[in-house]
Design a protein around this motif. Structure first.
Motif, mmCIF file in Angstrom:
data_model
loop_
_atom_site.group_PDB
_atom_site.id
_atom_site.type_symbol
_atom_site.label_atom_id
_atom_site.label_comp_id
_atom_site.label_asym_id
_atom_site.label_seq_id
_atom_site.Cartn_x
_atom_site.Cartn_y
_atom_site.Cartn_z
ATOM 1 N N LYS A 12 -14.452 -81.051 31.964
ATOM 2 C CA LYS A 12 -15.218 -79.679 31.764
ATOM 3 C C LYS A 12 -14.435 -78.321 31.987
ATOM 4 N N LEU A 13 -14.843 -77.479 31.134
ATOM 5 C CA LEU A 13 -13.888 -76.305 31.142
ATOM 6 C C LEU A 13 -15.104 -75.430 30.771
ATOM 7 N N LYS A 14 -15.324 -74.172 31.836
ATOM 8 C CA LYS A 14 -16.182 -73.183 31.526
ATOM 9 C C LYS A 14 -15.819 -72.472 30.547
ATOM 10 N N ILE A 15 -16.560 -71.961 29.405
ATOM 11 C CA ILE A 15 -16.335 -71.048 28.484
ATOM 12 C C ILE A 15 -15.699 -69.875 28.635
ATOM 13 N N PRO A 16 -14.548 -69.347 28.407
ATOM 14 C CA PRO A 16 -14.003 -68.193 28.948
ATOM 15 C C PRO A 16 -14.725 -67.057 28.025
ATOM 16 N N PRO A 17 -14.530 -65.817 28.788
ATOM 17 C CA PRO A 17 -15.228 -64.592 28.339
ATOM 18 C C PRO A 17 -14.688 -64.331 26.670
ATOM 19 N N ALA A 18 -15.187 -63.642 26.061
ATOM 20 C CA ALA A 18 -15.074 -63.231 24.428
ATOM 21 C C ALA A 18 -14.668 -64.485 23.747
ATOM 22 N N PHE A 19 -14.955 -65.653 23.987
ATOM 23 C CA PHE A 19 -14.509 -66.818 23.089
ATOM 24 C C PHE A 19 -15.618 -67.502 22.464
ATOM 25 N N ALA A 20 -15.391 -67.861 21.079
ATOM 26 C CA ALA A 20 -16.478 -68.291 20.225
ATOM 27 C C ALA A 20 -15.909 -69.690 19.629
ATOM 28 N N PHE A 21 -16.422 -70.762 20.191
ATOM 29 C CA PHE A 21 -15.963 -72.051 19.921
ATOM 30 C C PHE A 21 -15.972 -72.366 18.464
ATOM 31 N N ARG A 22 -17.336 -72.393 17.779
ATOM 32 C CA ARG A 22 -17.531 -72.534 16.336
ATOM 33 C C ARG A 22 -16.809 -71.571 15.482
ATOM 34 N N GLN A 23 -16.572 -70.307 15.942
ATOM 35 C CA GLN A 23 -15.802 -69.439 14.974
ATOM 36 C C GLN A 23 -14.361 -69.774 15.047
ATOM 37 N N THR A 24 -13.835 -70.102 16.261
ATOM 38 C CA THR A 24 -12.629 -70.526 16.185
ATOM 39 C C THR A 24 -12.203 -71.804 15.336
ATOM 40 N N ILE A 25 -13.230 -72.774 15.329
ATOM 41 C CA ILE A 25 -12.967 -73.966 14.636
ATOM 42 C C ILE A 25 -12.887 -73.802 13.066
ATOM 43 N N GLU A 26 -14.042 -73.026 12.596
ATOM 44 C CA GLU A 26 -14.182 -72.571 11.198
ATOM 45 C C GLU A 26 -13.317 -71.404 10.962
ATOM 46 N N SER A 27 -12.415 -71.197 11.518
ATOM 47 C CA SER A 27 -11.652 -69.561 11.183
ATOM 48 C C SER A 27 -10.878 -69.808 9.943
ATOM 49 N N HIS A 28 -10.321 -71.076 9.786
ATOM 50 C CA HIS A 28 -9.629 -71.234 8.540
ATOM 51 C C HIS A 28 -9.589 -72.803 8.252
ATOM 52 N N GLY A 29 -8.895 -73.344 7.191
ATOM 53 C CA GLY A 29 -9.100 -74.545 6.672
ATOM 54 C C GLY A 29 -8.372 -75.821 7.670
ATOM 55 N N TRP A 30 -7.883 -75.371 8.656
ATOM 56 C CA TRP A 30 -7.236 -76.386 9.559
ATOM 57 C C TRP A 30 -7.957 -77.541 10.026
ATOM 58 N N TYR A 31 -9.128 -77.252 10.416
ATOM 59 C CA TYR A 31 -10.171 -78.046 10.770
ATOM 60 C C TYR A 31 -10.376 -79.221 9.668
ATOM 61 N N ASP A 32 -10.013 -78.935 8.508
ATOM 62 C CA ASP A 32 -10.279 -79.879 7.311
ATOM 63 C C ASP A 32 -9.033 -80.838 7.211
ATOM 64 N N LEU A 33 -7.982 -80.375 7.862
ATOM 65 C CA LEU A 33 -6.803 -81.253 7.759
ATOM 66 C C LEU A 33 -6.519 -82.403 9.006
ATOM 67 N N ALA A 34 -6.344 -83.549 8.412
ATOM 68 C CA ALA A 34 -5.818 -84.644 9.272
ATOM 69 C C ALA A 34 -4.775 -84.193 10.329
ATOM 70 N N PRO A 35 -4.639 -84.565 11.774
ATOM 71 C CA PRO A 35 -5.482 -85.495 12.219
ATOM 72 C C PRO A 35 -7.001 -84.842 12.878
ATOM 73 N N PHE A 36 -7.317 -83.628 12.201
ATOM 74 C CA PHE A 36 -8.410 -82.996 12.891
ATOM 75 C C PHE A 36 -9.674 -83.646 12.039
ATOM 76 N N GLU A 37 -10.972 -83.874 12.709
ATOM 77 C CA GLU A 37 -11.948 -84.406 12.134
ATOM 78 C C GLU A 37 -13.168 -83.686 12.722
ATOM 79 N N TYR A 38 -13.956 -82.889 11.929
ATOM 80 C CA TYR A 38 -14.791 -81.892 12.262
ATOM 81 C C TYR A 38 -16.413 -82.414 11.887
ATOM 82 N N ASP A 39 -17.251 -82.543 12.919
ATOM 83 C CA ASP A 39 -18.616 -82.947 12.557
ATOM 84 C C ASP A 39 -19.274 -81.560 12.691
ATOM 85 N N ALA A 40 -19.501 -80.747 11.774
ATOM 86 C CA ALA A 40 -20.034 -79.327 11.978
ATOM 87 C C ALA A 40 -21.849 -79.472 12.451
#
Length: 293
Positions: free
Chosen positions: A6-34
């Motif tokens: 477990k990791l406490k979410i750092p200040p000024a950090f957005a989990f979803r916005q980082t994942i969806e920031s560009h198309g890398w989440y759509d490339l293997a070996p990433f697998e994203y369940d939005a």
């Protein structure tokens, strides 16, 4: 049984916005369940075994599940690199607030661009984005992982190592990966990295000025201005715009009444963001990805 950290979410950090920031989440070996807000990623462990990681945000914490021979330190290091916790974006937010533009990014804590577990992986993936559709990019990266990636006990595969990519020939890249003109470039790069004559990982914390680092990136065959500037963004250098047809088209529609204009006009528009201009144009052009979410 996967271990959890477990990791406490750092200040000024957005989990979803980082994942969806560009198309890398759509490339293997990433697998994203939005829908579930869950990102999975497979990585090559220090012991040569593949580890499967899962990241999810729950009640102010990041839960990291690790399935494989990976300890807490390695799991947190992977998370920090992929989600760019080593970067500070206070100056970026200050800049866009002073310019009074792209305010949504500051309010949402956006700006971090998801990246892979290694510079090597980001470099090869960037080469797969040049002169082709996103569909072909996905196919090439998927073919690389499926055919050359090392699996864990459950068959989940990581991105191929330089050694595994150096072990196949140009025909394999053309006929199996469907890499086209990139085929000899993949061979040459993989052989150089496997032999140690090129070490992409040192670019992450390089002391070289951005211009010199860009020139070093461009020495890799298959890396031109666009690809080099895109890589620089993944290395935390935002001086270049990394203009491609998608960014140009978005600018024409949003800021030039749909009319085609010279790149110089685009460059002048974002010059006010200084060394953050490459990140500014990306956030500007992706605002509609997040405005309804």
């Amino acid at each position: 049984m996967p271990r959890q950290f477990k990791l406490k979410i750092p200040p000024a950090f957005a989990f979803r916005q980082t994942i969806e920031s560009h198309g890398w989440y759509d490339l293997a070996p990433f697998e994203y369940d939005a829908a579930a807000g869950r990102l999975q990623y497979a990585m090559n462990g220090a012991n040569g075994k593949t580890a499967a990681l899962e990241f999810v945000e729950i009640k102010g914490q990041i839960i990291i599940s690790a399935d494989g021979d990976i300890d807490r330190k390695a799991a947190l290091t992977a998370f920090e690199r992929i989600f760019r916790l080593d970067e500070k974006f206070d100056e970026f937010y200050k800049t866009i607030n002073e310019v009074r533009s792209i305010a949504w990014a500051s309010a949402a804590g956006a700006g971090r661009l998801l990246r892979s577990g290694t510079v090597w992986e980001d470099l090869v993936k960037t080469m797969c984005t040049t002169n082709c559709s996103w569909g072909l990019t996905k196919k090439m990266v998927g073919n690389l992982v499926e055919n050359l990636g090392s699996p864990n006990y459950a068959g989940i595969k990581a991105f191929p190592t330089p050694g595994s990519m150096a072990a196949v020939n140009e025909t394999f890249y053309r006929e199996v990966v469907r890499a086209g003109y990139r085929s000899p470039y993949f061979m040459e790069l993989a052989e150089a990295v496997a032999a140690g004559s090129i070490d992409p990982e040192i670019w992450h914390n390089s002391d070289l000025p951005t211009v010199e680092l860009k020139n070093e990136l461009k020495r890799v065959k298959g890396i031109g201005d666009y690809a080099a500037e895109n890589m620089l963004k993944l290395l935390g250098r935002y001086d270049g715009l990394a203009l491609d047809s998608w960014l140009r088209s978005g600018f024409y529609k949003k800021h030039n009444r749909g009319k085609v204009c010279a790149d110089k006009k685009i460059e002048r528009y974002y010059a006010r963001y200084g060394s953050w201009r490459g990140l500014a144009i990306w956030c500007d052009m992706t605002e509609d990805w997040f405005e309804t979410k």
